[in-house]
Scaffold this motif. Structure first.
Motif, PDB file in Angstrom:
ATOM      1  N   HIS A 165      -3.373   2.480   0.713  1.00  0.00           N
ATOM      2  CA  HIS A 165      -3.295   2.319   2.163  1.00  0.00           C
ATOM      3  C   HIS A 165      -4.554   1.628   2.690  1.00  0.00           C
ATOM      4  O   HIS A 165      -4.462   0.707   3.515  1.00  0.00           O
ATOM      5  CB  HIS A 165      -3.126   3.681   2.823  1.00  0.00           C
ATOM      6  CG  HIS A 165      -3.048   3.615   4.330  1.00  0.00           C
ATOM      7  ND1 HIS A 165      -1.966   3.082   4.991  1.00  0.00           N
ATOM      8  CD2 HIS A 165      -3.926   4.005   5.293  1.00  0.00           C
ATOM      9  CE1 HIS A 165      -2.163   3.145   6.297  1.00  0.00           C
ATOM     10  NE2 HIS A 165      -3.346   3.686   6.503  1.00  0.00           N
ATOM     11  N   LEU A 166      -5.711   2.040   2.221  1.00  0.00           N
ATOM     12  CA  LEU A 166      -6.961   1.426   2.665  1.00  0.00           C
ATOM     13  C   LEU A 166      -7.030  -0.037   2.259  1.00  0.00           C
ATOM     14  O   LEU A 166      -7.453  -0.891   3.050  1.00  0.00           O
ATOM     15  CB  LEU A 166      -8.155   2.191   2.084  1.00  0.00           C
ATOM     16  CG  LEU A 166      -8.318   3.646   2.550  1.00  0.00           C
ATOM     17  CD1 LEU A 166      -9.487   4.296   1.837  1.00  0.00           C
ATOM     18  CD2 LEU A 166      -8.501   3.731   4.055  1.00  0.00           C
ATOM     19  N   LEU A 167      -6.623  -0.340   1.046  1.00  0.00           N
ATOM     20  CA  LEU A 167      -6.631  -1.728   0.579  1.00  0.00           C
ATOM     21  C   LEU A 167      -5.731  -2.603   1.443  1.00  0.00           C
ATOM     22  O   LEU A 167      -6.078  -3.735   1.777  1.00  0.00           O
ATOM     23  CB  LEU A 167      -6.176  -1.789  -0.884  1.00  0.00           C
ATOM     24  CG  LEU A 167      -7.241  -1.554  -1.949  1.00  0.00           C
ATOM     25  CD1 LEU A 167      -6.595  -1.442  -3.323  1.00  0.00           C
ATOM     26  CD2 LEU A 167      -8.290  -2.655  -1.950  1.00  0.00           C
ATOM     27  N   ILE A 221     -11.231  11.991  -3.103  1.00  0.00           N
ATOM     28  CA  ILE A 221     -10.276  12.915  -3.694  1.00  0.00           C
ATOM     29  C   ILE A 221      -9.748  12.265  -4.970  1.00  0.00           C
ATOM     30  O   ILE A 221      -9.064  11.240  -4.915  1.00  0.00           O
ATOM     31  CB  ILE A 221      -9.110  13.232  -2.734  1.00  0.00           C
ATOM     32  CG1 ILE A 221      -9.670  13.654  -1.359  1.00  0.00           C
ATOM     33  CG2 ILE A 221      -8.215  14.308  -3.329  1.00  0.00           C
ATOM     34  CD1 ILE A 221     -10.549  14.871  -1.387  1.00  0.00           C
ATOM     35  N   TYR A 222     -10.066  12.849  -6.106  1.00  0.00           N
ATOM     36  CA  TYR A 222      -9.800  12.231  -7.404  1.00  0.00           C
ATOM     37  C   TYR A 222      -8.349  11.789  -7.549  1.00  0.00           C
ATOM     38  O   TYR A 222      -7.416  12.565  -7.334  1.00  0.00           O
ATOM     39  CB  TYR A 222     -10.154  13.211  -8.525  1.00  0.00           C
ATOM     40  CG  TYR A 222      -9.949  12.665  -9.919  1.00  0.00           C
ATOM     41  CD1 TYR A 222     -10.695  11.574 -10.367  1.00  0.00           C
ATOM     42  CD2 TYR A 222      -9.002  13.228 -10.770  1.00  0.00           C
ATOM     43  CE1 TYR A 222     -10.517  11.066 -11.643  1.00  0.00           C
ATOM     44  CE2 TYR A 222      -8.812  12.719 -12.055  1.00  0.00           C
ATOM     45  CZ  TYR A 222      -9.571  11.634 -12.484  1.00  0.00           C
ATOM     46  OH  TYR A 222      -9.382  11.132 -13.739  1.00  0.00           O
ATOM     47  N   GLN A 223      -8.171  10.510  -7.891  1.00  0.00           N
ATOM     48  CA  GLN A 223      -6.869   9.885  -8.128  1.00  0.00           C
ATOM     49  C   GLN A 223      -5.952   9.883  -6.908  1.00  0.00           C
ATOM     50  O   GLN A 223      -4.758   9.622  -7.034  1.00  0.00           O
ATOM     51  CB  GLN A 223      -6.150  10.541  -9.312  1.00  0.00           C
ATOM     52  CG  GLN A 223      -6.846  10.327 -10.659  1.00  0.00           C
ATOM     53  CD  GLN A 223      -6.038  10.857 -11.828  1.00  0.00           C
ATOM     54  OE1 GLN A 223      -5.193  11.743 -11.666  1.00  0.00           O
ATOM     55  NE2 GLN A 223      -6.283  10.332 -13.013  1.00  0.00           N
ATOM     56  N   CYS A 224      -6.490  10.174  -5.746  1.00  0.00           N
ATOM     57  CA  CYS A 224      -5.664  10.203  -4.530  1.00  0.00           C
ATOM     58  C   CYS A 224      -6.181   9.241  -3.459  1.00  0.00           C
ATOM     59  O   CYS A 224      -5.432   8.409  -2.950  1.00  0.00           O
ATOM     60  CB  CYS A 224      -5.599  11.617  -3.961  1.00  0.00           C
ATOM     61  SG  CYS A 224      -4.705  12.778  -5.020  1.00  0.00           S
ATOM     62  N   GLY A 225      -7.440   9.365  -3.098  1.00  0.00           N
ATOM     63  CA  GLY A 225      -7.979   8.522  -2.039  1.00  0.00           C
ATOM     64  C   GLY A 225      -9.232   9.114  -1.442  1.00  0.00           C
ATOM     65  O   GLY A 225     -10.066   9.703  -2.146  1.00  0.00           O
ATOM     66  N   TRP A 255      -8.149  -4.632   3.752  1.00  0.00           N
ATOM     67  CA  TRP A 255      -8.333  -5.872   2.995  1.00  0.00           C
ATOM     68  C   TRP A 255      -7.069  -6.734   2.918  1.00  0.00           C
ATOM     69  O   TRP A 255      -7.116  -7.854   2.436  1.00  0.00           O
ATOM     70  CB  TRP A 255      -8.806  -5.566   1.573  1.00  0.00           C
ATOM     71  CG  TRP A 255     -10.260  -5.220   1.505  1.00  0.00           C
ATOM     72  CD1 TRP A 255     -11.313  -6.086   1.358  1.00  0.00           C
ATOM     73  CD2 TRP A 255     -10.845  -3.904   1.597  1.00  0.00           C
ATOM     74  NE1 TRP A 255     -12.496  -5.380   1.350  1.00  0.00           N
ATOM     75  CE2 TRP A 255     -12.244  -4.056   1.486  1.00  0.00           C
ATOM     76  CE3 TRP A 255     -10.310  -2.623   1.747  1.00  0.00           C
ATOM     77  CZ2 TRP A 255     -13.115  -2.966   1.528  1.00  0.00           C
ATOM     78  CZ3 TRP A 255     -11.174  -1.540   1.795  1.00  0.00           C
ATOM     79  CH2 TRP A 255     -12.561  -1.719   1.696  1.00  0.00           C
ATOM     80  N   GLY A 256      -5.940  -6.189   3.348  1.00  0.00           N
ATOM     81  CA  GLY A 256      -4.701  -6.953   3.277  1.00  0.00           C
ATOM     82  C   GLY A 256      -4.194  -7.143   1.866  1.00  0.00           C
ATOM     83  O   GLY A 256      -3.422  -8.055   1.589  1.00  0.00           O
ATOM     84  N   MET A 257      -4.613  -6.259   0.958  1.00  0.00           N
ATOM     85  CA  MET A 257      -4.190  -6.334  -0.441  1.00  0.00           C
ATOM     86  C   MET A 257      -3.114  -5.293  -0.692  1.00  0.00           C
ATOM     87  O   MET A 257      -3.181  -4.185  -0.171  1.00  0.00           O
ATOM     88  CB  MET A 257      -5.392  -6.103  -1.375  1.00  0.00           C
ATOM     89  CG  MET A 257      -6.512  -7.099  -1.170  1.00  0.00           C
ATOM     90  SD  MET A 257      -8.037  -6.640  -2.052  1.00  0.00           S
ATOM     91  CE  MET A 257      -7.494  -6.742  -3.750  1.00  0.00           C
ATOM     92  N   GLN A 258      -2.132  -5.662  -1.501  1.00  0.00           N
ATOM     93  CA  GLN A 258      -0.999  -4.782  -1.729  1.00  0.00           C
ATOM     94  C   GLN A 258      -0.876  -4.416  -3.196  1.00  0.00           C
ATOM     95  O   GLN A 258      -1.363  -5.105  -4.077  1.00  0.00           O
ATOM     96  CB  GLN A 258       0.297  -5.462  -1.290  1.00  0.00           C
ATOM     97  CG  GLN A 258       0.315  -5.830   0.189  1.00  0.00           C
ATOM     98  CD  GLN A 258       1.530  -6.658   0.523  1.00  0.00           C
ATOM     99  OE1 GLN A 258       2.551  -6.576  -0.146  1.00  0.00           O
ATOM    100  NE2 GLN A 258       1.423  -7.461   1.562  1.00  0.00           N
ATOM    101  N   GLY A 283       7.405  -6.788  -0.670  1.00  0.00           N
ATOM    102  CA  GLY A 283       6.727  -5.520  -0.457  1.00  0.00           C
ATOM    103  C   GLY A 283       5.649  -5.575   0.609  1.00  0.00           C
ATOM    104  O   GLY A 283       4.722  -4.761   0.619  1.00  0.00           O
ATOM    105  N   TRP A 284       5.759  -6.535   1.543  1.00  0.00           N
ATOM    106  CA  TRP A 284       4.742  -6.683   2.583  1.00  0.00           C
ATOM    107  C   TRP A 284       4.917  -5.580   3.625  1.00  0.00           C
ATOM    108  O   TRP A 284       5.989  -5.408   4.188  1.00  0.00           O
ATOM    109  CB  TRP A 284       4.876  -8.060   3.246  1.00  0.00           C
ATOM    110  CG  TRP A 284       3.613  -8.496   3.919  1.00  0.00           C
ATOM    111  CD1 TRP A 284       2.517  -9.038   3.338  1.00  0.00           C
ATOM    112  CD2 TRP A 284       3.317  -8.421   5.325  1.00  0.00           C
ATOM    113  NE1 TRP A 284       1.560  -9.308   4.273  1.00  0.00           N
ATOM    114  CE2 TRP A 284       2.019  -8.948   5.501  1.00  0.00           C
ATOM    115  CE3 TRP A 284       4.026  -7.967   6.438  1.00  0.00           C
ATOM    116  CZ2 TRP A 284       1.410  -9.025   6.752  1.00  0.00           C
ATOM    117  CZ3 TRP A 284       3.429  -8.034   7.676  1.00  0.00           C
ATOM    118  CH2 TRP A 284       2.135  -8.565   7.837  1.00  0.00           C
ATOM    119  N   ARG A 285       3.839  -4.821   3.860  1.00  0.00           N
ATOM    120  CA  ARG A 285       3.940  -3.671   4.752  1.00  0.00           C
ATOM    121  C   ARG A 285       3.112  -3.813   6.029  1.00  0.00           C
ATOM    122  O   ARG A 285       2.891  -2.847   6.751  1.00  0.00           O
ATOM    123  CB  ARG A 285       3.521  -2.405   3.996  1.00  0.00           C
ATOM    124  CG  ARG A 285       4.526  -2.003   2.918  1.00  0.00           C
ATOM    125  CD  ARG A 285       4.137  -0.713   2.243  1.00  0.00           C
ATOM    126  NE  ARG A 285       3.000  -0.890   1.349  1.00  0.00           N
ATOM    127  CZ  ARG A 285       2.402   0.099   0.695  1.00  0.00           C
ATOM    128  NH1 ARG A 285       2.805   1.338   0.864  1.00  0.00           N
ATOM    129  NH2 ARG A 285       1.387  -0.144  -0.119  1.00  0.00           N
TER     130      ARG A 285
END
Length: 235
Positions: free
Chosen positions: A175-177, A216-220, A181-184, A71-73
């Protein structure tokens, strides 16, 4: 950018490192696919450069497994000695974002990597950019507004640049992570919230300077351009 290079040839490794280090990229070198897989468990990269011929795997299979199974994007630049159209198409279909043929040429290699970084919002177009009343100085890694220079940590700057670059767009936590941060995956962490709070405070992102950073609650999160007259409290 943080770049991982999977190439088993010592001379090619040194050549790639020399070409990219001058552009300010952080380079990690790997000669075997197994080494890269282990590194990905505790290191994050913005881009991977993968050679086709490897001692313990086929680069094509490595790319496919990264995309389909891990799942590396992140970005992948595929290196191939073949310029056969079918091979190029196969590399792209297996998950590569771009390819480059050997022999590698320094300026082309640098240009392709920088182009990929710009498309992904990791590298800014210029060494400085102006977004409303905010001036993003990519060389000094600070943001100026009202004649003040605000120095940010590396993660704060990367996050702020991404948000400003995609102003008025909703960016998910995932997406931000991944980008910053390179976290998936669906990871529960307060890291983003902490950094968002710091950016609001350091850059006065309450709308008083033309931008409001909203949760934005539960979205980002979304960096919203607003008129000064409509200033309110961020969510």
């Amino acid at each position: 950018m943080r770049i991982g290079v999977l190439e088993d040839d010592d001379i090619q490794q040194s050549f790639i490192e020399l070409c990219l280090a001058k552009d300010g990229h952080e380079i990690s070198l790997f000669q075997r696919a197994s080494e890269l897989r282990r590194a990905l468990q505790h290191q994050s990269f913005d881009l991977l450069i993968i050679d086709w011929r490897l001692p313990d795997a086929c680069g094509m299979d490595v790319t496919k497994n990264l995309r389909q199974h891990d799942g590396w994007r992140g970005l992948i630049l595929f290196i191939t000695a073949s310029q056969n159209e079918e091979d190029v198409v196969m590399a792209l279909e297996h998950g590569a974002d771009d390819f480059i043929a050997k022999p590698l040429r320094p300026r082309e290699l640098s240009a392709r990597i920088n182009a990929l970084g710009r498309r992904a919002g990791i590298i800014a177009e210029d060494t400085a950019a102006k977004v409303g009343s905010y001036h993003l100085d990519h060389q000094q890694r600070c943001i100026r507004f009202e004649e003040h220079a605000v120095t940010l940590t590396d993660k704060e700057y990367r996050l702020a640049t991404l948000l400003f670059t995609h102003a008025n767009e909703l960016l998910s936590r995932a997406h931000l992570l991944e980008v910053v941060w390179g976290m998936q995956g669906d990871i529960s962490t307060r890291t983003i919230d902490t950094h968002i709070s710091r950016l609001r405070r350091k850059l006065s992102l309450d709308g008083s300077h033309g931008f409001r950073l909203r949760s934005i609650y539960q979205c980002g999160y979304r960096m919203e351009s607003v008129s000064v007259s409509s200033v309110g409290n961020p969510a």
